[in-house]
Design an enzyme around this catalytic site. Structure first.
Site, PDB file in Angstrom:
ATOM      1  N   ASN A  65     -12.909  -3.206   2.318  1.00 47.22           N
ATOM      2  CA  ASN A  65     -13.790  -2.059   2.518  1.00 47.22           C
ATOM      3  C   ASN A  65     -14.764  -2.027   1.344  1.00 47.22           C
ATOM      4  O   ASN A  65     -14.342  -2.059   0.185  1.00 47.22           O
ATOM      5  CB  ASN A  65     -12.987  -0.761   2.575  1.00 47.22           C
ATOM      6  N   ASP A 125       0.852  -1.189   0.000  1.00 51.19           N
ATOM      7  CA  ASP A 125       0.000   0.000   0.000  1.00 51.19           C
ATOM      8  C   ASP A 125       0.893   1.246   0.000  1.00 51.19           C
ATOM      9  O   ASP A 125       1.895   1.314   0.723  1.00 51.19           O
ATOM     10  CB  ASP A 125      -0.921  -0.003   1.223  1.00 51.19           C
ATOM     11  N   ILE A 126       0.517   2.238  -0.785  1.00 46.28           N
ATOM     12  CA  ILE A 126       1.338   3.452  -0.938  1.00 46.28           C
ATOM     13  C   ILE A 126       1.319   4.325   0.327  1.00 46.28           C
ATOM     14  O   ILE A 126       2.223   5.129   0.539  1.00 46.28           O
ATOM     15  CB  ILE A 126       0.855   4.256  -2.170  1.00 46.28           C
ATOM     16  N   HIS A 145     -10.125  -4.899  -3.421  1.00 43.76           N
ATOM     17  CA  HIS A 145      -8.802  -5.190  -2.864  1.00 43.76           C
ATOM     18  C   HIS A 145      -8.946  -5.655  -1.430  1.00 43.76           C
ATOM     19  O   HIS A 145      -9.767  -5.133  -0.675  1.00 43.76           O
ATOM     20  CB  HIS A 145      -7.889  -3.963  -2.940  1.00 43.76           C
ATOM     21  N   LEU A 146      -8.139  -6.627  -1.084  1.00 42.38           N
ATOM     22  CA  LEU A 146      -8.094  -7.137   0.282  1.00 42.38           C
ATOM     23  C   LEU A 146      -6.891  -6.509   0.964  1.00 42.38           C
ATOM     24  O   LEU A 146      -5.752  -6.679   0.508  1.00 42.38           O
ATOM     25  CB  LEU A 146      -7.965  -8.671   0.246  1.00 42.38           C
ATOM     26  N   HIS A 147      -7.152  -5.756   2.041  1.00 41.71           N
ATOM     27  CA  HIS A 147      -6.052  -5.192   2.824  1.00 41.71           C
ATOM     28  C   HIS A 147      -5.500  -6.286   3.746  1.00 41.71           C
ATOM     29  O   HIS A 147      -6.272  -6.964   4.437  1.00 41.71           O
ATOM     30  CB  HIS A 147      -6.546  -4.065   3.741  1.00 41.71           C
ATOM     31  N   GLY A 151     -15.589   3.481   3.753  1.00 40.26           N
ATOM     32  CA  GLY A 151     -14.515   4.356   3.287  1.00 40.26           C
ATOM     33  C   GLY A 151     -13.774   3.828   2.073  1.00 40.26           C
ATOM     34  O   GLY A 151     -12.622   4.210   1.841  1.00 40.26           O
ATOM     35  N   GLN A 152     -14.429   2.977   1.287  1.00 38.75           N
ATOM     36  CA  GLN A 152     -13.759   2.485   0.072  1.00 38.75           C
ATOM     37  C   GLN A 152     -13.419   3.672  -0.833  1.00 38.75           C
ATOM     38  O   GLN A 152     -14.283   4.510  -1.120  1.00 38.75           O
ATOM     39  CB  GLN A 152     -14.648   1.492  -0.684  1.00 38.75           C
ATOM     40  N   SER A 153     -12.157   3.744  -1.260  1.00 35.87           N
ATOM     41  CA  SER A 153     -11.723   4.885  -2.078  1.00 35.87           C
ATOM     42  C   SER A 153     -11.222   4.474  -3.457  1.00 35.87           C
ATOM     43  O   SER A 153     -11.143   5.316  -4.350  1.00 35.87           O
ATOM     44  CB  SER A 153     -10.633   5.679  -1.351  1.00 35.87           C
TER      45      SER A 153
HETATM   46  P1  AMP Z   1      -9.749   1.630   0.315  1.00 39.27           P
HETATM   47  O1  AMP Z   1      -9.867   2.898   1.110  1.00 39.27           O
HETATM   48  O2  AMP Z   1     -10.170   0.394   1.059  1.00 39.27           O
HETATM   49  O3  AMP Z   1     -10.431   1.748  -1.039  1.00 39.27           O
HETATM   50  O4  AMP Z   1      -8.206   1.415   0.074  1.00 39.27           O
HETATM   51  C1  AMP Z   1      -7.511   1.942  -1.005  1.00 39.27           C
HETATM   52  C2  AMP Z   1      -6.046   1.826  -0.666  1.00 39.27           C
HETATM   53  O5  AMP Z   1      -5.295   1.985  -1.847  1.00 39.27           O
HETATM   54  C3  AMP Z   1      -5.557   2.864   0.331  1.00 39.27           C
HETATM   55  O6  AMP Z   1      -5.023   2.211   1.483  1.00 39.27           O
HETATM   56  C4  AMP Z   1      -4.480   3.626  -0.450  1.00 39.27           C
HETATM   57  O7  AMP Z   1      -3.390   4.012   0.341  1.00 39.27           O
HETATM   58  C5  AMP Z   1      -4.089   2.611  -1.511  1.00 39.27           C
HETATM   59  N1  AMP Z   1      -3.548   3.160  -2.733  1.00 39.27           N
HETATM   60  C6  AMP Z   1      -4.033   4.182  -3.473  1.00 39.27           C
HETATM   61  N2  AMP Z   1      -3.270   4.392  -4.561  1.00 39.27           N
HETATM   62  C7  AMP Z   1      -2.283   3.471  -4.525  1.00 39.27           C
HETATM   63  C8  AMP Z   1      -1.168   3.162  -5.370  1.00 39.27           C
HETATM   64  N3  AMP Z   1      -0.925   3.841  -6.486  1.00 39.27           N
HETATM   65  N4  AMP Z   1      -0.358   2.146  -5.003  1.00 39.27           N
HETATM   66  C9  AMP Z   1      -0.577   1.451  -3.881  1.00 39.27           C
HETATM   67  N5  AMP Z   1      -1.623   1.676  -3.043  1.00 39.27           N
HETATM   68  C10 AMP Z   1      -2.444   2.680  -3.352  1.00 39.27           C
END
Ligand code: AMP
Ligand code: ZN
Length: 114
Positions: free
Chosen positions: A87, A30-31, A100-102, A93-95
């Site tokens: 999420n 994760d970034i 994706h599985l954290h 808070g899905q963004s």
């Molecule tokens: P969510 O909030 O569950 O949708 O998680 C999205 C995740 O993607 C967040 O933890 C971000 O930090 C991560 N993320 C966003 N852009 C990137 C990227 N380019 N490379 C790696 N992780 C990313």
């Protein structure tokens, strides 16, 4: 979906620190890590969220969970534990709208999450 961020990572159009890859899945750091281990495990197939998944995706989603488990073991979290989270939607808070599985590990987690 070509303009999806994680599809671009799958196609190597955007760089990522890839930890695992096979036909179905990709795992990368994760970034913006929220724990010493913070890895995202994604299917190569574009799916917006768990809400979009169908019966045909069951094997793939199960595979993501096992990939996360194996990475947690590789990081030494087998005994101490770790967290795996999908999420889904606004309240969670899905963004990024490519499922994706954290995988989070390496520190004590709070429960319930905020
Ligand atoms: P969510 O909030 O569950 O949708 O998680 C999205 C995740 O993607 C967040 O933890 C971000 O930090 C991560 N993320 C966003 N852009 C990137 C990227 N380019 N490379 C790696 N992780 C990313
Ligand atoms: Zn995508």
């Amino acid at each position: 979906m070509s303009d999806c961020l994680f599809c671009k990572i799958v196609r190597k159009e955007i760089p990522a620190k890839v930890l695992f890859e096979d036909d179905l899945a990709l795992a990368f750091e994760d970034i913006n890590p929220k724990a010493p281990t913070h890895v995202l495990v994604i299917p190569k197939k574009h799916l917006e969220s768990l809400e979009e998944a169908g019966r045909e995706d069951r094997e793939c989603l199960g595979h993501l969970v096992m990939v996360a488990r194996d990475l947690a073991r590789r990081r030494g979290h087998r005994q101490s534990g770790y967290r795996t989270v999908f999420n889904t939607g606004p309240d969670a808070g899905q963004s990024v709208f490519h499922i994706h599985l954290h995988l989070l590990g390496g520190r004590q987690m709070a429960w319930p999450p905020g």
